[in-house]
Scaffold this active site. Structure first.
Site, mmCIF file in Angstrom:
data_model
loop_
_atom_site.group_PDB
_atom_site.id
_atom_site.type_symbol
_atom_site.label_atom_id
_atom_site.label_comp_id
_atom_site.label_asym_id
_atom_site.label_seq_id
_atom_site.Cartn_x
_atom_site.Cartn_y
_atom_site.Cartn_z
ATOM 1 N N TYR A 68 0.799 -1.292 0.054
ATOM 2 C CA TYR A 68 0.111 -0.156 -0.160
ATOM 3 C C TYR A 68 0.995 1.365 -0.330
ATOM 4 C CZ TYR A 68 -4.290 -2.454 0.103
ATOM 5 O OH TYR A 68 -5.492 -3.266 -0.113
ATOM 6 N N HIS A 121 -14.938 2.697 -0.965
ATOM 7 C CA HIS A 121 -13.837 1.835 -0.417
ATOM 8 C C HIS A 121 -13.009 2.363 0.294
ATOM 9 C CE1 HIS A 121 -15.519 -1.120 -4.105
ATOM 10 N NE2 HIS A 121 -16.180 -1.008 -3.080
ATOM 11 N N GLY A 190 -15.893 3.773 -16.217
ATOM 12 C CA GLY A 190 -14.355 3.217 -15.614
ATOM 13 C C GLY A 190 -14.543 2.030 -14.772
ATOM 14 N N ASN A 213 -16.983 3.513 -21.193
ATOM 15 C CA ASN A 213 -15.897 2.276 -20.792
ATOM 16 C C ASN A 213 -15.464 2.051 -22.107
ATOM 17 O OD1 ASN A 213 -14.611 0.097 -20.230
ATOM 18 N ND2 ASN A 213 -15.691 -0.323 -18.291
HETATM 19 N N1 APR Z 1 -11.729 5.155 -19.154
HETATM 20 C C1 APR Z 1 -12.869 4.707 -18.715
HETATM 21 N N2 APR Z 1 -12.710 3.220 -18.390
HETATM 22 C C2 APR Z 1 -11.675 2.703 -18.553
HETATM 23 C C3 APR Z 1 -10.386 3.034 -18.968
HETATM 24 C C4 APR Z 1 -10.441 4.570 -19.131
HETATM 25 N N3 APR Z 1 -9.642 5.211 -19.705
HETATM 26 N N4 APR Z 1 -9.341 2.293 -18.792
HETATM 27 C C5 APR Z 1 -10.061 1.167 -18.281
HETATM 28 N N5 APR Z 1 -11.183 1.194 -18.223
HETATM 29 C C6 APR Z 1 -12.299 0.450 -17.628
HETATM 30 C C7 APR Z 1 -11.745 -1.093 -17.976
HETATM 31 O O1 APR Z 1 -12.391 -1.312 -19.094
HETATM 32 C C8 APR Z 1 -12.611 -1.595 -16.799
HETATM 33 O O2 APR Z 1 -14.128 -2.151 -17.222
HETATM 34 O O3 APR Z 1 -12.063 0.369 -16.059
HETATM 35 C C9 APR Z 1 -12.716 -0.753 -15.686
HETATM 36 C C10 APR Z 1 -11.789 -1.099 -14.582
HETATM 37 O O4 APR Z 1 -12.382 -2.212 -13.959
HETATM 38 P P1 APR Z 1 -11.431 -2.741 -12.463
HETATM 39 O O5 APR Z 1 -9.927 -2.851 -12.935
HETATM 40 O O6 APR Z 1 -12.216 -4.049 -12.200
HETATM 41 O O7 APR Z 1 -11.736 -1.716 -11.527
HETATM 42 P P2 APR Z 1 -12.987 -1.413 -10.451
HETATM 43 O O8 APR Z 1 -14.385 -1.915 -11.212
HETATM 44 O O9 APR Z 1 -13.236 -0.290 -10.075
HETATM 45 O O10 APR Z 1 -12.830 -2.544 -9.431
HETATM 46 C C11 APR Z 1 -13.684 -2.569 -8.457
HETATM 47 O O11 APR Z 1 -12.475 -3.890 -7.116
HETATM 48 O O12 APR Z 1 -10.211 -4.585 -6.626
HETATM 49 C C12 APR Z 1 -11.457 -4.143 -6.227
HETATM 50 O O13 APR Z 1 -11.787 -2.727 -4.349
HETATM 51 C C13 APR Z 1 -11.431 -2.430 -5.907
HETATM 52 O O14 APR Z 1 -12.564 -0.715 -6.117
HETATM 53 C C14 APR Z 1 -12.209 -1.708 -6.841
HETATM 54 C C15 APR Z 1 -13.240 -2.990 -6.878
#
Ligand code: APR
Length: 241
Positions: A68, A121, A190, A213
């Site tokens: 972290y 979170h 995102g 997305n």
């Molecule tokens: N603009 C918009 N979307 C984007 C971009 C961008 N520039 N780049 C990537 N993405 C999209 C990806 O296609 C994906 O669908 O953002 C998404 C990211 O998904 P994750 O990595 O799963 O992140 P998230 O959905 O926030 O995860 C949720 O999971 O790991 C835990 O607690 C953590 O808050 C997190 C939660």
């Protein structure tokens, strides 16, 4: 259901109450790695159960703390992007009309100037006691260390983020559920939509759901429109006058 940004722009103009539900993709263009993107995602390199759980922290406090710390130092070096700024500017122009609910712990919405961000979170820049603090823990500052600890009883400091299997902060979640129920438009930006209860907000809302997305997400089926593009590229056009 490929959406038309011009139509979504009209929905934004007509909406009285808007919620932005953001995930890691919101910060990708600031240089913050997402979690599940194929090659670049954090979970492609690390195993979440080894790093983002209380059990992992109790088993290997220094290993988890250092991970972290690494992410904290990286977040400290990045800036909000045009997407964060467009949201904050809209909130500035239309006080009380747009609420930000985020799964992100990077604090970038807050740094862009968004008020009242509901961080479901938690925040990576803050830490909290691992066990309920006793008088000794709060009597003096924690002893420096990796992680810092109470000099008297050894209680550890931990990142103030929600780990897998943990409850979300009740106040923020209740406020987010209220905002989702009351809004007439939700911009889901995102997020892969795989983590609940955050993702559930996009299914519970009364309002129209628009996804921003570049790739498919688990929430596409709940969307009234899907804009296949990035946060920094699309949000300014959707939110600017
Ligand atoms: N603009 C918009 N979307 C984007 C971009 C961008 N520039 N780049 C990537 N993405 C999209 C990806 O296609 C994906 O669908 O953002 C998404 C990211 O998904 P994750 O990595 O799963 O992140 P998230 O959905 O926030 O995860 C949720 O999971 O790991 C835990 O607690 C953590 O808050 C997190 C939660």
């Amino acid at each position: 259901r490929a959406g038309d940004p011009a139509a979504v722009r009209d929905w934004v103009r007509a909406a009285r109450r808007i919620v932005v539900l953001s995930g890691a993709g919101m910060s990708a263009e600031s240089g913050v790695p997402t979690f599940r993107d194929a090659q670049t995602g954090l979970w492609a390199k690390f195993r979440p159960e080894e790093l983002a759980t209380e059990e992992a922290f109790r088993a290997r406090p220094q290993f988890v703390w250092d991970w972290y710390l690494l992410r904290r130092e990286m977040v400290a070096k990045v800036e909000p992007n045009a997407g964060h700024r467009a949201i904050a500017a809209f909130q500035q122009r239309h006080p009380g009309r747009l609420a930000v609910v985020t799964q992100n712990v990077d604090g970038l919405h807050q740094r862009a100037g968004s008020p009242g961000v509901l961080a479901l979170h938690g925040g990576i820049m803050e830490d909290q006691w691992l066990d309920p603090p006793r008088a000794c823990c709060t009597a003096s500052p924690p002893q420096a260390g990796r992680p810092p600890r109470c000099a008297a009883c050894g209680n550890l400091r931990r990142p103030a983020v929600v780990w897998f299997g943990e409850m979300l902060p009740a106040r923020e979640l209740a406020a987010a559920e209220e905002a989702a129920a009351a809004c007439d438009l939700m911009l889901v930006v995102g997020t892969s939509g795989v983590v609940y209860p955050a993702a559930g907000l996009a299914r519970a809302t009364r309002g129209r759901v628009v996804i921003v997305n570049p790739h498919e997400s688990d929430l596409d089926d709940a969307a009234d429109a899907v804009l296949r593009g990035t946060a920094a590229a699309l949000l300014p056009g959707l939110l600017e006058e």
